[in-house]
Design an enzyme around this catalytic site. Structure first.
Site, PDB file in Angstrom:
ATOM      1  N   LEU A 167      16.526  13.935  11.141  1.00  0.00           N
ATOM      2  CA  LEU A 167      16.737  13.171   9.915  1.00  0.00           C
ATOM      3  C   LEU A 167      17.001  11.705  10.260  1.00  0.00           C
ATOM      4  O   LEU A 167      17.927  11.393  10.996  1.00  0.00           O
ATOM      5  CB  LEU A 167      17.914  13.748   9.131  1.00  0.00           C
ATOM      6  CG  LEU A 167      17.849  15.261   8.867  1.00  0.00           C
ATOM      7  CD1 LEU A 167      19.041  15.700   8.035  1.00  0.00           C
ATOM      8  CD2 LEU A 167      16.546  15.648   8.185  1.00  0.00           C
ATOM      9  N   HIS A 223      18.891 -15.496  47.864  1.00  0.00           N
ATOM     10  CA  HIS A 223      19.744 -16.388  47.078  1.00  0.00           C
ATOM     11  C   HIS A 223      19.007 -17.073  45.948  1.00  0.00           C
ATOM     12  O   HIS A 223      17.887 -17.540  46.133  1.00  0.00           O
ATOM     13  CB  HIS A 223      20.350 -17.493  47.953  1.00  0.00           C
ATOM     14  CG  HIS A 223      20.601 -17.086  49.350  1.00  0.00           C
ATOM     15  ND1 HIS A 223      21.788 -16.518  49.742  1.00  0.00           N
ATOM     16  CD2 HIS A 223      19.810 -17.132  50.449  1.00  0.00           C
ATOM     17  CE1 HIS A 223      21.717 -16.255  51.043  1.00  0.00           C
ATOM     18  NE2 HIS A 223      20.531 -16.604  51.492  1.00  0.00           N
ATOM     19  N   ASN A 260       9.264 -13.533  52.903  1.00  0.00           N
ATOM     20  CA  ASN A 260      10.592 -14.149  52.870  1.00  0.00           C
ATOM     21  C   ASN A 260      10.616 -15.220  51.788  1.00  0.00           C
ATOM     22  O   ASN A 260       9.858 -16.180  51.844  1.00  0.00           O
ATOM     23  CB  ASN A 260      10.910 -14.752  54.237  1.00  0.00           C
ATOM     24  CG  ASN A 260      12.391 -15.107  54.322  1.00  0.00           C
ATOM     25  OD1 ASN A 260      12.958 -15.650  53.377  1.00  0.00           O
ATOM     26  ND2 ASN A 260      13.009 -14.792  55.442  1.00  0.00           N
ATOM     27  N   ASN A 310       5.905 -19.561  35.928  1.00  0.00           N
ATOM     28  CA  ASN A 310       4.859 -18.607  35.526  1.00  0.00           C
ATOM     29  C   ASN A 310       4.355 -18.856  34.113  1.00  0.00           C
ATOM     30  O   ASN A 310       3.357 -18.285  33.707  1.00  0.00           O
ATOM     31  CB  ASN A 310       5.361 -17.165  35.661  1.00  0.00           C
ATOM     32  CG  ASN A 310       6.582 -16.893  34.808  1.00  0.00           C
ATOM     33  OD1 ASN A 310       7.412 -17.780  34.602  1.00  0.00           O
ATOM     34  ND2 ASN A 310       6.706 -15.688  34.321  1.00  0.00           N
TER      35      ASN A 310
HETATM   36  C1  UD1 Z   1      26.508  15.063   7.403  1.00  0.00           C
HETATM   37  C2  UD1 Z   1      26.926  16.471   6.974  1.00  0.00           C
HETATM   38  C3  UD1 Z   1      28.370  16.696   7.399  1.00  0.00           C
HETATM   39  C4  UD1 Z   1      28.525  16.489   8.879  1.00  0.00           C
HETATM   40  C5  UD1 Z   1      28.015  15.112   9.273  1.00  0.00           C
HETATM   41  C6  UD1 Z   1      27.983  14.979  10.777  1.00  0.00           C
HETATM   42  C7  UD1 Z   1      25.630  16.842   4.947  1.00  0.00           C
HETATM   43  C8  UD1 Z   1      25.704  16.942   3.479  1.00  0.00           C
HETATM   44  N1  UD1 Z   1      26.790  16.599   5.555  1.00  0.00           N
HETATM   45  O1  UD1 Z   1      27.296  14.179   6.651  1.00  0.00           O
HETATM   46  O2  UD1 Z   1      28.770  18.009   7.070  1.00  0.00           O
HETATM   47  O3  UD1 Z   1      29.885  16.639   9.248  1.00  0.00           O
HETATM   48  O4  UD1 Z   1      26.679  14.922   8.806  1.00  0.00           O
HETATM   49  O5  UD1 Z   1      27.641  13.675  11.135  1.00  0.00           O
HETATM   50  O6  UD1 Z   1      24.584  17.038   5.516  1.00  0.00           O
HETATM   51  N2  UD1 Z   1      19.467  11.395   5.773  1.00  0.00           N
HETATM   52  C9  UD1 Z   1      18.154  11.405   5.392  1.00  0.00           C
HETATM   53  N3  UD1 Z   1      17.854  11.495   4.065  1.00  0.00           N
HETATM   54  C10 UD1 Z   1      18.803  11.568   3.099  1.00  0.00           C
HETATM   55  C11 UD1 Z   1      20.162  11.569   3.505  1.00  0.00           C
HETATM   56  C12 UD1 Z   1      20.451  11.484   4.847  1.00  0.00           C
HETATM   57  O7  UD1 Z   1      17.242  11.322   6.227  1.00  0.00           O
HETATM   58  O8  UD1 Z   1      18.441  11.646   1.915  1.00  0.00           O
HETATM   59  C13 UD1 Z   1      19.778  11.301   7.202  1.00  0.00           C
HETATM   60  C14 UD1 Z   1      20.568  10.053   7.539  1.00  0.00           C
HETATM   61  O9  UD1 Z   1      19.689   9.012   7.953  1.00  0.00           O
HETATM   62  C15 UD1 Z   1      21.435  10.514   8.687  1.00  0.00           C
HETATM   63  C16 UD1 Z   1      21.600  12.016   8.455  1.00  0.00           C
HETATM   64  O10 UD1 Z   1      20.612  12.387   7.534  1.00  0.00           O
HETATM   65  O11 UD1 Z   1      20.796  10.361   9.934  1.00  0.00           O
HETATM   66  C17 UD1 Z   1      22.981  12.406   7.950  1.00  0.00           C
HETATM   67  O12 UD1 Z   1      23.181  11.865   6.680  1.00  0.00           O
HETATM   68  P1  UD1 Z   1      24.568  11.268   6.225  1.00  0.00           P
HETATM   69  O13 UD1 Z   1      24.454  10.806   4.818  1.00  0.00           O
HETATM   70  O14 UD1 Z   1      25.047  10.301   7.234  1.00  0.00           O
HETATM   71  O15 UD1 Z   1      25.488  12.553   6.233  1.00  0.00           O
HETATM   72  P2  UD1 Z   1      27.025  12.596   6.536  1.00  0.00           P
HETATM   73  O16 UD1 Z   1      27.761  12.096   5.353  1.00  0.00           O
HETATM   74  O17 UD1 Z   1      27.318  11.958   7.828  1.00  0.00           O
END
Ligand code: UD1
Ligand code: CA
Length: 419
Positions: free
Chosen positions: A9, A330, A344, A353
């Site tokens: 993600l 150096h 050397n 360059n």
């Molecule tokens: C999420 C978890 C949480 C966990 C935590 C660990 C959920 C609901 N919660 O929370 O339980 O403890 O990660 O770090 O999943 N992203 C997308 N599309 C979206 C939303 C998010 O690609 O629509 C990606 C974000 O870029 C990110 C990742 O998913 O890399 C996590 O999303 P984020 O919103 O940060 O979740 P957390 O609140 O951290």
């Protein structure tokens, strides 16, 4: 053996980085954070990986290599929605799917392997990586029955007062049986508070349908650390740097002061090489065996150093190759240079360059002796065993034939080297 795929993600904005660069492209030890996650899932056995992209999708797509499919999530409707964007690719897939985030560069392939192994041994529908931490705030918590069975993940914002004391968190790394995942995802409802679809709700739905939920607790919660700010990025880089240095030291490279030695990912160094303090070696640089490097040496990408080479104080080498048993002890700069063996390079030698428009090549033949403070205005070619005198300026497009000597400004050939 079941096939493994991975969903990473990476559609989020990463607002807190306060940067125009998408979060997952920020470099850690010379490589974008996302590339560490990709490498980890590949080493864990994922043959096909999907990266869910959204914010600045085109930029993120550019760094994806072979076997990695970008999948667009136009609207950020939550982690479950992000995974649903991949559904179409998984329709007839009978294997397991790892789901994780693109901003966790510290995650190790071994941890993923162990998670997949436990998932397969237990026959679970979903196996969640968990950690017990001192300060769980902000993370989803693992809810268990009195006999210890994991039954749900509750997001921090939705916790009941009685659940606030739970210290076991959801790291955000899961292994699913693909069939169970695909059946459950459409059942996830929008979270009323955040107006998002939570992937974490999948666990509760599965448990309620008597699908087996397993957990694996990691003893290094740091691995799952999601990077949100520039300060966290720097802390993650410090951890990765230590890992890189540890590995070199185990392989027989002497590092006088790890605290002031900066080596990027994908660098190769031969056994017996000694690295003195304040040395910076950037990505993909190759250094041979039994070299002496630094202090204050800087190697930039595209550089390859042979065996028994000395590159000493206040030196920079960029996009250059230096052959065995050469010396540059150096304050010198070599850029776009191909140097042979036993060359050397005197104190203060500089390759000019760049002519303001283009970069040009400097060639130094085997056994060439470049006198102190020589300036080589590239493109130039210095022949084998040829000599430049101290302070010589070798003008652009000049060739100094083998065994000849050049002195002065601009450099003039005065004869042959006496050996
Ligand atoms: C999420 C978890 C949480 C966990 C935590 C660990 C959920 C609901 N919660 O929370 O339980 O403890 O990660 O770090 O999943 N992203 C997308 N599309 C979206 C939303 C998010 O690609 O629509 C990606 C974000 O870029 C990110 C990742 O998913 O890399 C996590 O999303 P984020 O919103 O940060 O979740 P957390 O609140 O951290
Ligand atoms: Ca997060």
């Amino acid at each position: 053996m079941k096939e493994l795929r991975a969903i990473i993600l990476a559609a989020g904005k990463g607002t807190r980085m306060k940067s125009d660069l998408p979060k997952v492209l920020h470099p850690v030890c010379g490589r974008p954070m996302l590339s560490y996650v990709l490498k980890a899932v590949q080493s864990a056995g994922s043959l096909t990986s999907y990266v869910v992209v959204g914010h600045e999708a085109e930029k993120v797509q550019k760094i994806l290599g072979e076997g990695v499919e970008p999948v667009l999530q136009k609207e950020l409707l939550g982690t479950a929605d992000a995974v649903r964007r991949v559904e179409g690719f998984l329709k007839d897939f009978r294997g397991d799917v790892l789901v994780l985030c693109g901003d966790t560069p510290l995650l190790k392939a071994e941890t993923l392997k162990a998670l997949v192994k436990k998932h397969r041994q237990t026959g679970a529908s979903c196996t969640v990586l968990t950690a017990v931490v001192g300060n769980p705030s902000g993370y989803g918590r693992i809810l268990r029955t009195t006999d210890g069975q994991a039954i749900a993940i509750r997001e921090d914002k939705d916790l009941l007062e009685s659940e606030r004391s739970i210290l076991e968190i959801n790291v955000g790394v899961y292994c699913f049986k693909n069939e169970s995942l695909l059946k459950t995802l459409p059942l996830v409802k929008m979270n009323p508070k955040k107006k998002e679809f939570y992937l974490t709700d999948v666990v509760e739905i599965m448990a309620a349908r008597n699908l087996k939920i397993e957990t694996m607790e990691t003893d290094s919660p740091q691995e799952g650390w999601g990077i949100n700010t520039q300060a966290e990025l720097a802390s993650a880089a410090a951890v990765l740097r230590q890992r890189i240095l540890q590995k070199f030291m185990l392989d027989g490279i002497s590092i006088v002061d790890p605290a002031t030695t900066f080596i990027d990912a994908d660098v190769k160094i031969g056994r017996g090489t000694l690295i003195k303090p304040f040395t910076v070696i950037e990505e993909n640089v190759v250094i041979g065996k039994d070299c002496v490097i630094g202090p204050f040496a800087h190697f930039r990408p595209g550089t390859k150093i042979g065996n028994n080479v000395e590159i000493g104080n206040f030196t920079e080498v960029s996009r250059s190759t230096i052959g065995d048993q050469s010396f540059m002890k150096h304050f010198s700069f070599l850029g776009d240079t191909v140097a042979g063996r036993e060359v050397n390079i005197g104190a203060g030698v500089v390759t000019a360059n760049f002519d303001g428009k283009e970069k040009h090549l400097t060639r130094l033949g085997d056994g060439a002796f470049i006198g102190s403070d020589s300036i080589l205005v590239a493109p130039v070619k210095i022949g084998k065993q040829a000599v430049t005198g101290a302070g010589c300026v070798v003008a652009k497009e000049k060739t100094l034939p083998d065994h000849h000597v050049m002195v002065g400004v601009p450099g003039k050939i005065i004869g042959k080297r006496k050996i």
